[in-house]
Design a protein around this motif. Structure first.
Motif, mmCIF file in Angstrom:
data_model
loop_
_atom_site.group_PDB
_atom_site.id
_atom_site.type_symbol
_atom_site.label_atom_id
_atom_site.label_comp_id
_atom_site.label_asym_id
_atom_site.label_seq_id
_atom_site.Cartn_x
_atom_site.Cartn_y
_atom_site.Cartn_z
ATOM 1 N N GLU A 259 72.852 -2.203 37.077
ATOM 2 C CA GLU A 259 71.631 -2.563 35.785
ATOM 3 C C GLU A 259 70.432 -2.808 36.982
ATOM 4 O O GLU A 259 69.297 -2.586 36.080
ATOM 5 N N ARG A 260 70.369 -2.878 38.134
ATOM 6 C CA ARG A 260 69.166 -2.833 38.873
ATOM 7 C C ARG A 260 69.069 -1.762 39.758
ATOM 8 O O ARG A 260 68.083 -1.873 40.770
ATOM 9 N N VAL A 261 69.740 -0.762 39.628
ATOM 10 C CA VAL A 261 69.707 0.431 40.674
ATOM 11 C C VAL A 261 69.225 1.733 40.029
ATOM 12 O O VAL A 261 69.543 1.996 38.989
ATOM 13 N N GLY A 262 68.161 2.509 40.702
ATOM 14 C CA GLY A 262 67.642 3.643 40.276
ATOM 15 C C GLY A 262 67.920 4.705 41.131
ATOM 16 O O GLY A 262 68.126 4.289 42.302
ATOM 17 N N TYR A 263 67.983 5.947 40.723
ATOM 18 C CA TYR A 263 68.385 6.914 41.762
ATOM 19 C C TYR A 263 67.106 7.966 41.525
ATOM 20 O O TYR A 263 66.835 8.655 40.625
ATOM 21 N N ASP A 264 66.664 8.240 42.669
ATOM 22 C CA ASP A 264 65.532 9.396 43.064
ATOM 23 C C ASP A 264 66.098 10.260 43.969
ATOM 24 O O ASP A 264 65.866 10.473 44.950
ATOM 25 N N MET A 265 67.272 10.948 43.433
ATOM 26 C CA MET A 265 68.189 11.757 44.482
ATOM 27 C C MET A 265 68.236 13.237 43.836
ATOM 28 O O MET A 265 68.012 13.395 42.693
#
Length: 345
Positions: A259-265
């Motif tokens: 819930e605290r992770v975002g992906y700029d991948m």
């Protein structure tokens, strides 16, 4: 805004994901990014593409050092930071903005420009990120980052009010085996403590996806120490796409803090593309580490050889000097003896 509880779905096409943050702004947590939007043409396409909800660009000083421009490494661009921000503010639809500062002079020249339009962004419900690599990291520990972390945080707070969301990361380099370490986390925690960032505020830690894949464990205590912070997992400009398999492995490894992770991948669209990207990346990184390892061995061997011959030469000189001294002493003794015999005669 935070993501809802649960694993963030992986996108099986070239897309960049990230969790938005901002003051009183809670947009959808899933964003379609325009990455390296460093030219007028790319910005125009991004702002006119209904699928794009956020733009990322790099901030550098021009060749004369007079103006902050949008560029990753070249000292020229047809798009200044002021024009970039004005176009985003005046766009027909709101898009979130992430600025990646590449050098101290760009920070000091660019933040006042950001401050001028910050209220306009917030009124439109736009999140603004200020990103910088502020600590040495995997694959690049011998080179200090160009931007000092304390100066970056303090300048953002002093110049921009309210302070936009801060995205802090480590300066990484090419390496197949290096990982984030406990020392890296300790350095970041020291930075946060010195600047009271553990007490609250919009904060994200930017980490390399490929480096994090090798070992996620050192990062988790950092999120425990800063419960209000998020993790932004990225692939860099020009970096090959991550295969869907590796992206899924990474998501699974971060399940406890999903819930605290975002992906700029950038995620490969097809299985073949993913396999080719992983093979090419691993080959380059392994080759680089082998070359560096061989170079270090060769350098160490050379130093040993030089040290050996230095010792041999020094020993030879000292021995020669000692022998020379003994010979002179015997010659003098013989001369004195001859003088005594001559006097007796």
């Amino acid at each position: 805004g935070r993501s809802t509880k649960g694993t963030i779905p992986l996108v099986q096409r070239p897309r960049r994901l990230h969790l938005p943050m901002g003051h009183e702004v809670k947009p959808d947590p899933f964003q379609r990014w325009s990455h390296s939007t460093n030219s007028a043409a790319r910005l125009h396409r991004a702002l006119n593409d209904a699928a794009v909800t956020a733009v990322e660009a790099d901030v550098l000083m021009d060749a004369d050092g007079r103006e902050a421009i949008m560029s990753h490494h070249l000292r020229r661009s047809d798009l200044s930071l002021r024009t970039f921000l004005r176009e985003c503010v005046e766009a027909a639809r709101a898009v979130h903005v992430k600025l990646d500062f590449k050098e101290p002079s760009a920070v000091h020249a660019g933040l006042p420009i950001v401050a001028e339009v910050l209220d306009s962004f917030l009124q439109r419900g736009v999140c603004v990120w200020l990103n910088a690599d502020v600590l040495p990291g995997p694959g690049n520990r011998s080179s200090p980052p160009r931007i000092d972390g304390d100066e970056f945080v303090q300048a953002a707070r002093r110049i921009c009010c309210p302070c936009p969301a801060l995205s802090l990361g480590w300066r990484t380099g090419l390496s197949w085996a290096d990982t984030y370490t406990d020392e890296d986390i300790a350095s970041m925690l020291d930075l946060l403590k010195r600047n009271s960032l553990l007490e609250g505020g919009e904060l994200a830690f930017a980490v390399s996806a490929r480096v994090l894949l090798r070992d996620v464990r050192p990062i988790l205590p950092l999120l425990d120490a800063a419960p209000h912070a998020q993790l932004c997992v990225w692939t860099g400009t020009g970096e090959p796409a991550l295969s869907a398999g590796k992206a899924r492995r990474l998501s699974d490894a971060l399940e406890s803090v999903c819930e605290r992770v975002g992906y700029d991948m950038l995620v490969a669209e097809t299985l073949l593309w993913g396999l080719a990207s992983d093979l090419a990346t691993d080959t380059v990184l392994i080759g680089r580490d082998v070359i560096v390892g061989v170079a270090h061995c060769a350098w160490s061997l050379w130093r040993c050889v030089v040290h050996f011959f230095t010792v041999v030469l020094a020993t030879a000189v000292l021995t020669a000097a000692r022998l020379g001294g003994d010979s002179s002493g015997r010659h003098c003794e013989s001369y004195e003896g001859y003088s005594e015999l001559a006097s007796a005669a």
